[in-house]
Design an enzyme around this catalytic site. Structure first.
Site, mmCIF file in Angstrom:
data_model
loop_
_atom_site.group_PDB
_atom_site.id
_atom_site.type_symbol
_atom_site.label_atom_id
_atom_site.label_comp_id
_atom_site.label_asym_id
_atom_site.label_seq_id
_atom_site.Cartn_x
_atom_site.Cartn_y
_atom_site.Cartn_z
ATOM 1 N N ARG A 29 -78.986 -72.070 -3.723
ATOM 2 C CA ARG A 29 -79.913 -73.100 -3.243
ATOM 3 C C ARG A 29 -81.078 -72.547 -2.443
ATOM 4 O O ARG A 29 -82.203 -72.989 -2.612
ATOM 5 C CB ARG A 29 -79.159 -74.123 -2.379
ATOM 6 C CG ARG A 29 -78.146 -74.937 -3.154
ATOM 7 C CD ARG A 29 -77.603 -76.053 -2.283
ATOM 8 N NE ARG A 29 -76.613 -76.873 -2.964
ATOM 9 C CZ ARG A 29 -76.040 -77.934 -2.425
ATOM 10 N NH1 ARG A 29 -76.371 -78.297 -1.196
ATOM 11 N NH2 ARG A 29 -75.150 -78.632 -3.099
ATOM 12 N N ASP A 103 -80.267 -78.075 2.257
ATOM 13 C CA ASP A 103 -80.705 -76.991 1.373
ATOM 14 C C ASP A 103 -80.868 -77.434 -0.084
ATOM 15 O O ASP A 103 -81.131 -76.615 -0.954
ATOM 16 C CB ASP A 103 -79.769 -75.773 1.486
ATOM 17 C CG ASP A 103 -78.339 -76.124 1.143
ATOM 18 O OD1 ASP A 103 -78.089 -77.245 0.688
ATOM 19 O OD2 ASP A 103 -77.451 -75.259 1.347
ATOM 20 N N ASP A 104 -80.703 -78.740 -0.328
ATOM 21 C CA ASP A 104 -81.036 -79.264 -1.657
ATOM 22 C C ASP A 104 -82.239 -80.204 -1.579
ATOM 23 O O ASP A 104 -82.370 -81.120 -2.378
ATOM 24 C CB ASP A 104 -79.814 -79.926 -2.325
ATOM 25 C CG ASP A 104 -79.099 -80.920 -1.426
ATOM 26 O OD1 ASP A 104 -79.619 -81.221 -0.331
ATOM 27 O OD2 ASP A 104 -78.025 -81.391 -1.835
ATOM 28 N N ASP A 189 -75.475 -86.665 10.576
ATOM 29 C CA ASP A 189 -76.603 -87.603 10.469
ATOM 30 C C ASP A 189 -76.260 -88.982 11.035
ATOM 31 O O ASP A 189 -77.094 -89.633 11.667
ATOM 32 C CB ASP A 189 -77.129 -87.692 9.024
ATOM 33 C CG ASP A 189 -76.049 -87.911 7.989
ATOM 34 O OD1 ASP A 189 -74.850 -87.976 8.332
ATOM 35 O OD2 ASP A 189 -76.407 -88.021 6.790
ATOM 36 N N HIS A 213 -80.589 -86.809 -3.363
ATOM 37 C CA HIS A 213 -80.034 -86.887 -4.719
ATOM 38 C C HIS A 213 -79.100 -88.089 -4.886
ATOM 39 O O HIS A 213 -78.530 -88.274 -5.947
ATOM 40 C CB HIS A 213 -79.330 -85.577 -5.084
ATOM 41 C CG HIS A 213 -78.203 -85.212 -4.177
ATOM 42 N ND1 HIS A 213 -76.965 -85.804 -4.237
ATOM 43 C CD2 HIS A 213 -78.126 -84.323 -3.148
ATOM 44 C CE1 HIS A 213 -76.176 -85.285 -3.307
ATOM 45 N NE2 HIS A 213 -76.867 -84.383 -2.631
HETATM 46 N N1 UDP Z 1 -73.013 -77.663 3.893
HETATM 47 C C1 UDP Z 1 -72.524 -76.866 4.916
HETATM 48 N N2 UDP Z 1 -71.268 -76.379 4.826
HETATM 49 C C2 UDP Z 1 -70.471 -76.623 3.753
HETATM 50 C C3 UDP Z 1 -70.967 -77.437 2.720
HETATM 51 C C4 UDP Z 1 -72.246 -77.954 2.816
HETATM 52 O O1 UDP Z 1 -73.252 -76.619 5.879
HETATM 53 O O2 UDP Z 1 -69.346 -76.144 3.717
HETATM 54 C C5 UDP Z 1 -74.381 -78.168 3.963
HETATM 55 C C6 UDP Z 1 -75.153 -77.876 2.699
HETATM 56 O O3 UDP Z 1 -75.709 -76.588 2.740
HETATM 57 C C7 UDP Z 1 -76.179 -78.994 2.693
HETATM 58 C C8 UDP Z 1 -75.429 -80.149 3.355
HETATM 59 O O4 UDP Z 1 -74.346 -79.557 4.086
HETATM 60 O O5 UDP Z 1 -77.316 -78.662 3.471
HETATM 61 C C9 UDP Z 1 -74.903 -81.160 2.357
HETATM 62 O O6 UDP Z 1 -74.064 -80.503 1.421
HETATM 63 P P1 UDP Z 1 -74.070 -80.881 -0.110
HETATM 64 O O7 UDP Z 1 -75.479 -81.092 -0.574
HETATM 65 O O8 UDP Z 1 -73.281 -79.838 -0.834
HETATM 66 O O9 UDP Z 1 -73.231 -82.226 -0.169
HETATM 67 P P2 UDP Z 1 -73.638 -83.770 -0.121
HETATM 68 O O10 UDP Z 1 -73.204 -84.207 1.249
HETATM 69 O O11 UDP Z 1 -75.099 -83.899 -0.324
HETATM 70 O O12 UDP Z 1 -72.857 -84.370 -1.218
HETATM 71 MN MN MN Z 2 -76.636 -82.714 -1.068
#
Ligand code: UDP
Ligand code: MN
Length: 276
Positions: A29, A103-104, A189, A213
Site C-alpha cells: 500500500r 494507507d488505502d 475514529d 472504499h
Molecule cells: N491497520 C493497522 N494495523 C493492522 C491492520 C490495519 O494499523 O493490523 C491500518 C491500515 O494500515 C489502515 C487502517 O488500519 O490504515 C485500516 O485497515 P484496512 O484498510 O486494512 O481495513 P478496513 O478497516 O478499511 O476494512
Molecule cells: Mn481500508
C-alpha cells in the site's frame, strides 16, 4: 504548489498530514502512495507504523516515519494507540490542521489545501464523512448511560482544526485517547468522534468530497474527480475502486496512478507512462 502564504491564507505547510499503516502494508500500500500524492507533500506527511523499514526511508525522510511500537494488528486498541500518537505529534507540530488518512487513501493535495483555506483554524472544525447514516450508539462504561454521536470514518480521511484539537487535549493528549477509547470500547475514529461530539459538543461537518472504499466509488464521474479530496480502494471481493481510464488494471490496480495523472498530467511518469 501552495507553499507561499498571502495574507493569512492557509498553505500546505500548515497541514500536519498523518498516514496510518502497518508493516504488512509497507510494500503493497505505501509504495504507491509515496510515489504519487505523498511525493507532493513529503515535508508535511508523517507515516505512523509499527516497524522501521528502509524501503520506506528511500522515499521519505526517516524522521517522518514514526515507529509507534503499537501492536501490529487490527484490534481497536492497536489502532487507537497509533491515533493517539498522531494526535500528540500534531499538537507538538504547532501546525494549523490535523489531517488523518489511512494507507488505502489517495489524497488530492492541491484540493485539500484549497478546501482548508475556506475554514478558520482558530475556530472549531471537525471535517469528514460518516460511514453510517445515523449516529453510533453505545453505553458509556463510566456513566452507564446510552450515548449517540457522529464520527468521521477514518478510512475516508478527516481534518481537525488546531483550536478544536487543543480542546481535545484533556481527553486525547499524552496517550489519554487510549483510556477514553476503553470507556466506550470503540476504535480510533469513533473515539475521536466521541471526544468531539459528546464530550466537547462540537458538530461534525459532513464533507461528501472525502471517500472511503466503503462507498460506491465507481459512481464518481470522471468530470468530478478533480473536485474530490480523497479516494479509497479495496482489492478484496468488494473490488471498490474508482472507475477512471488511464493505466491498465494490472499496472495500476488501485487506480491511484490513473487518478494522479488525471490531476497532474504534466508529471514525468504521466508523460512517459513509466510508473513501475
Ligand atoms: N491497520 C493497522 N494495523 C493492522 C491492520 C490495519 O494499523 O493490523 C491500518 C491500515 O494500515 C489502515 C487502517 O488500519 O490504515 C485500516 O485497515 P484496512 O484498510 O486494512 O481495513 P478496513 O478497516 O478499511 O476494512
Ligand atoms: Mn481500508
Amino acid at each position: 504548489l501552495n507553499l507561499i502564504r498571502k495574507n493569512d491564507t492557509t498553505v500546505l505547510n500548515d497541514i500536519f498530514i498523518c498516514v496510518k499503516t502497518t508493516k504488512k502494508f509497507h510494500k503493497v500500500r505505501m509504495q504507491v502512495l509515496l510515489d504519487t500524492w505523498i511525493s507532493l507533500a513529503r515535508n508535511q506527511t508523517y507515516i505512523f507504523t509499527d516497524e522501521i523499514d528502509t524501503d520506506l526511508a528511500d522515499k521519505i525522510d526517516v524522521s517522518h516515519i514514526i515507529n509507534t511500537e503499537c501492536r501490529a494488528d487490527h484490534h481497536r486498541t492497536a489502532l487507537v494507540c497509533k491515533m493517539a500518537q498522531e494526535f500528540d505529534w500534531f499538537i507538538n507540530s504547532k501546525k494549523r490542521w490535523f489531517c488523518h488518512f489511512d494507507d488505502d487513501n489517495y489524497v488530492n493535495i492541491d484540493g485539500l489545501v484549497t478546501f482548508l483555506q475556506q475554514y478558520n483554524h482558530t475556530d472549531d472544525w471537525y471535517l469528514g464523512r460518516p460511514s453510517l447514516s445515523h449516529p453510533i450508539e453505545v453505553v458509556d462504561r463510566i456513566t452507564n448511560q446510552k450515548i449517540a454521536f457522529w464520527f468521521a470514518t477514518g478510512g475516508a480521511g478527516m481534518c481537525i482544526s488546531r483550536s478544536l484539537a487543543l480542546k481535545m487535549v484533556p481527553h486525547a493528549g499524552g496517550g489519554r485517547l487510549m483510556k477514553t477509547a476503553s470507556n466506550i470500547r470503540l476504535p480510533d475514529d469513533c473515539t475521536i468522534g466521541y471526544v468531539i461530539n459528546t464530550l466537547l459538543n462540537v458538530e461534525l461537518t459532513v464533507i461528501k468530497r472525502f471517500h472511503s472504499h466503503l462507498e460506491a466509488l465507481k459512481k464518481i464521474r470522471i468530470t468530478d474527480i478533480k473536485d474530490q479530496l480523497t479516494f479509497g480502494f479495496a482489492l478484496d471481493k468488494t473490488k471498490a475502486v474508482v472507475d477512471i481510464p488511464g493505466f491498465p488494471e494490472e499496472k495500476d490496480p488501485t487506480r491511484f496512478w490513473s487518478i494522479h495523472c488525471h490531476l497532474y498530467p504534466e508529471l514525468k511518469q504521466c508523460l512517459t507512462g513509466e510508473i513501475s
